[in-house]
Design a protein around this motif. Structure first.
Motif, PDB file in Angstrom:
ATOM      1  N   GLN A  15       0.401  -1.197  -0.292  1.00 13.26           N
ATOM      2  CA  GLN A  15      -0.512  -0.454   0.200  1.00 13.26           C
ATOM      3  C   GLN A  15       0.809   1.570   0.064  1.00 13.26           C
ATOM      4  OE1 GLN A  15      -3.058  -0.086   2.852  1.00 13.26           O
ATOM      5  NE2 GLN A  15      -3.062  -2.038   3.294  1.00 13.26           N
ATOM      6  N   LYS A  16       2.362   1.097   0.707  1.00 16.52           N
ATOM      7  CA  LYS A  16       2.780   2.663   0.710  1.00 16.52           C
ATOM      8  C   LYS A  16       4.027   2.718  -0.026  1.00 16.52           C
ATOM      9  CE  LYS A  16       4.336   5.203   3.610  1.00 16.52           C
ATOM     10  NZ  LYS A  16       3.195   6.392   4.092  1.00 16.52           N
ATOM     11  N   TYR A  17       3.643   1.671  -1.144  1.00 16.58           N
ATOM     12  CA  TYR A  17       4.947   1.864  -2.498  1.00 16.58           C
ATOM     13  C   TYR A  17       3.300   2.385  -3.429  1.00 16.58           C
ATOM     14  CZ  TYR A  17       7.695   1.367  -6.197  1.00 16.58           C
ATOM     15  OH  TYR A  17       8.642   1.785  -7.122  1.00 16.58           O
ATOM     16  N   LEU A  18       2.060   2.003  -3.372  1.00 14.20           N
ATOM     17  CA  LEU A  18       1.523   2.466  -4.165  1.00 14.20           C
ATOM     18  C   LEU A  18       0.304   3.437  -3.768  1.00 14.20           C
ATOM     19  CD1 LEU A  18      -1.317  -0.676  -4.113  1.00 14.20           C
ATOM     20  CD2 LEU A  18      -0.020  -0.005  -6.030  1.00 14.20           C
ATOM     21  N   GLU A  19       1.052   4.352  -2.734  1.00 11.37           N
ATOM     22  CA  GLU A  19       1.038   5.876  -1.947  1.00 11.37           C
ATOM     23  C   GLU A  19       1.766   6.914  -3.048  1.00 11.37           C
ATOM     24  OE1 GLU A  19       0.006   5.930   1.639  1.00 11.37           O
ATOM     25  OE2 GLU A  19      -1.065   4.757   1.357  1.00 11.37           O
ATOM     26  N   SER A  20       2.890   6.402  -2.988  1.00  9.65           N
ATOM     27  CA  SER A  20       4.370   7.012  -2.869  1.00  9.65           C
ATOM     28  C   SER A  20       5.805   6.733  -3.895  1.00  9.65           C
ATOM     29  CB  SER A  20       4.379   7.336  -1.677  1.00  9.65           C
ATOM     30  OG  SER A  20       5.415   6.240  -0.674  1.00  9.65           O
ATOM     31  N   GLY A  21       5.151   5.075  -4.250  1.00 10.87           N
ATOM     32  CA  GLY A  21       6.440   4.794  -5.026  1.00 10.87           C
ATOM     33  C   GLY A  21       6.271   6.271  -6.188  1.00 10.87           C
ATOM     34  N   ARG A  22       8.563   6.509  -6.162  1.00 10.39           N
ATOM     35  CA  ARG A  22       8.396   6.801  -7.280  1.00 10.39           C
ATOM     36  C   ARG A  22       8.804   6.928  -8.588  1.00 10.39           C
ATOM     37  NH1 ARG A  22      12.350  10.890  -4.430  1.00 10.39           N
ATOM     38  NH2 ARG A  22      11.755  10.539  -2.115  1.00 10.39           N
ATOM     39  N   MET A  30       3.325  -3.349 -10.705  1.00 12.94           N
ATOM     40  CA  MET A  30       2.524  -3.650  -9.555  1.00 12.94           C
ATOM     41  C   MET A  30       0.768  -3.050  -9.215  1.00 12.94           C
ATOM     42  SD  MET A  30       4.465  -1.996  -6.207  1.00 12.94           S
ATOM     43  CE  MET A  30       3.634  -2.572  -5.383  1.00 12.94           C
ATOM     44  N   MET A  31       0.868  -2.374 -10.049  1.00 18.49           N
ATOM     45  CA  MET A  31      -1.027  -3.085 -10.541  1.00 18.49           C
ATOM     46  C   MET A  31      -1.451  -3.893 -11.446  1.00 18.49           C
ATOM     47  SD  MET A  31      -3.076  -0.264  -8.454  1.00 18.49           S
ATOM     48  CE  MET A  31      -4.310  -0.540  -9.314  1.00 18.49           C
ATOM     49  N   ASP A  32      -0.823  -4.070 -12.252  1.00 16.89           N
ATOM     50  CA  ASP A  32      -1.647  -4.708 -13.044  1.00 16.89           C
ATOM     51  C   ASP A  32      -1.431  -6.643 -12.886  1.00 16.89           C
ATOM     52  OD1 ASP A  32      -1.575  -3.525 -15.368  1.00 16.89           O
ATOM     53  OD2 ASP A  32       0.514  -4.117 -16.250  1.00 16.89           O
ATOM     54  N   ILE A  33       0.001  -6.579 -11.647  1.00 16.92           N
ATOM     55  CA  ILE A  33      -0.215  -7.766 -10.728  1.00 16.92           C
ATOM     56  C   ILE A  33      -1.604  -7.712  -9.762  1.00 16.92           C
ATOM     57  CG2 ILE A  33       1.766  -8.916  -8.936  1.00 16.92           C
ATOM     58  CD1 ILE A  33       3.648  -7.813 -10.724  1.00 16.92           C
ATOM     59  N   LEU A  34      -1.198  -6.591  -9.130  1.00 21.06           N
ATOM     60  CA  LEU A  34      -2.494  -6.905  -8.043  1.00 21.06           C
ATOM     61  C   LEU A  34      -3.710  -6.798  -8.852  1.00 21.06           C
ATOM     62  CD1 LEU A  34      -0.929  -3.906  -6.136  1.00 21.06           C
ATOM     63  CD2 LEU A  34      -1.277  -6.398  -5.110  1.00 21.06           C
ATOM     64  N   ILE A  35      -4.477  -6.185  -9.846  1.00 20.18           N
ATOM     65  CA  ILE A  35      -5.225  -6.487 -10.634  1.00 20.18           C
ATOM     66  C   ILE A  35      -5.778  -7.790 -10.895  1.00 20.18           C
ATOM     67  CG2 ILE A  35      -6.327  -5.625 -12.472  1.00 20.18           C
ATOM     68  CD1 ILE A  35      -6.014  -3.527 -11.967  1.00 20.18           C
ATOM     69  N   GLY A  36      -5.269  -8.916 -11.820  1.00 18.17           N
ATOM     70  CA  GLY A  36      -4.432 -10.148 -11.709  1.00 18.17           C
ATOM     71  C   GLY A  36      -5.413 -11.291 -10.673  1.00 18.17           C
ATOM     72  N   MET A  37      -4.982 -10.566  -9.348  1.00 13.56           N
ATOM     73  CA  MET A  37      -4.953 -11.084  -8.132  1.00 13.56           C
ATOM     74  C   MET A  37      -6.519 -10.614  -7.465  1.00 13.56           C
ATOM     75  SD  MET A  37      -1.377 -11.613  -6.563  1.00 13.56           S
ATOM     76  CE  MET A  37      -1.361 -10.349  -5.361  1.00 13.56           C
ATOM     77  N   THR A  38      -7.369 -10.280  -7.832  1.00 14.37           N
ATOM     78  CA  THR A  38      -8.181  -9.357  -7.618  1.00 14.37           C
ATOM     79  C   THR A  38      -9.663 -10.136  -6.473  1.00 14.37           C
ATOM     80  OG1 THR A  38      -8.710  -7.495  -8.961  1.00 14.37           O
ATOM     81  CG2 THR A  38     -10.658  -8.086  -7.427  1.00 14.37           C
ATOM     82  N   LEU A  39      -9.625 -11.099  -7.099  1.00 12.06           N
ATOM     83  CA  LEU A  39     -10.543 -12.287  -6.016  1.00 12.06           C
ATOM     84  C   LEU A  39      -9.962 -12.636  -4.889  1.00 12.06           C
ATOM     85  CD1 LEU A  39     -12.912 -13.430  -6.024  1.00 12.06           C
ATOM     86  CD2 LEU A  39     -12.551 -15.316  -7.650  1.00 12.06           C
TER      87      LEU A  39
END
Length: 69
Positions: A15-22, A30-39
């Motif tokens: 969560q912290k990296y999604l907020e402030s990752g440079r 990361m979002m692509d991977i996380l969206i693939g793991m939604t369920l």
């Protein structure tokens, strides 16, 4: 990222990296991977925090991808 997402402390790191990752490329990947793991994330007591974070803090185009699932 998968192991971190299902861990009590690791989910906060994600969560912290999604907020402030440079690095935008890493954040998008990361979002692509996380969206693939939604369920799976939604059903996990720690992963659920990541899903809540994505829904409340994501950009519009990323949210549109999430709505597909």
């Amino acid at each position: 990222i998968e192991k971190l997402s299902f861990h009590s402390f690791g989910c906060r790191v994600v969560q912290k990296y999604l907020e402030s990752g440079r690095n935008e490329q890493i954040r998008v990947k990361m979002m692509d991977i996380l969206i693939g793991m939604t369920l799976r994330l939604s059903k996990c007591q720690y992963g659920n925090y990541i899903m809540q974070h994505i829904v409340t803090n994501t950009r519009e185009y990323e949210y549109q991808l999430l709505k597909i699932f």
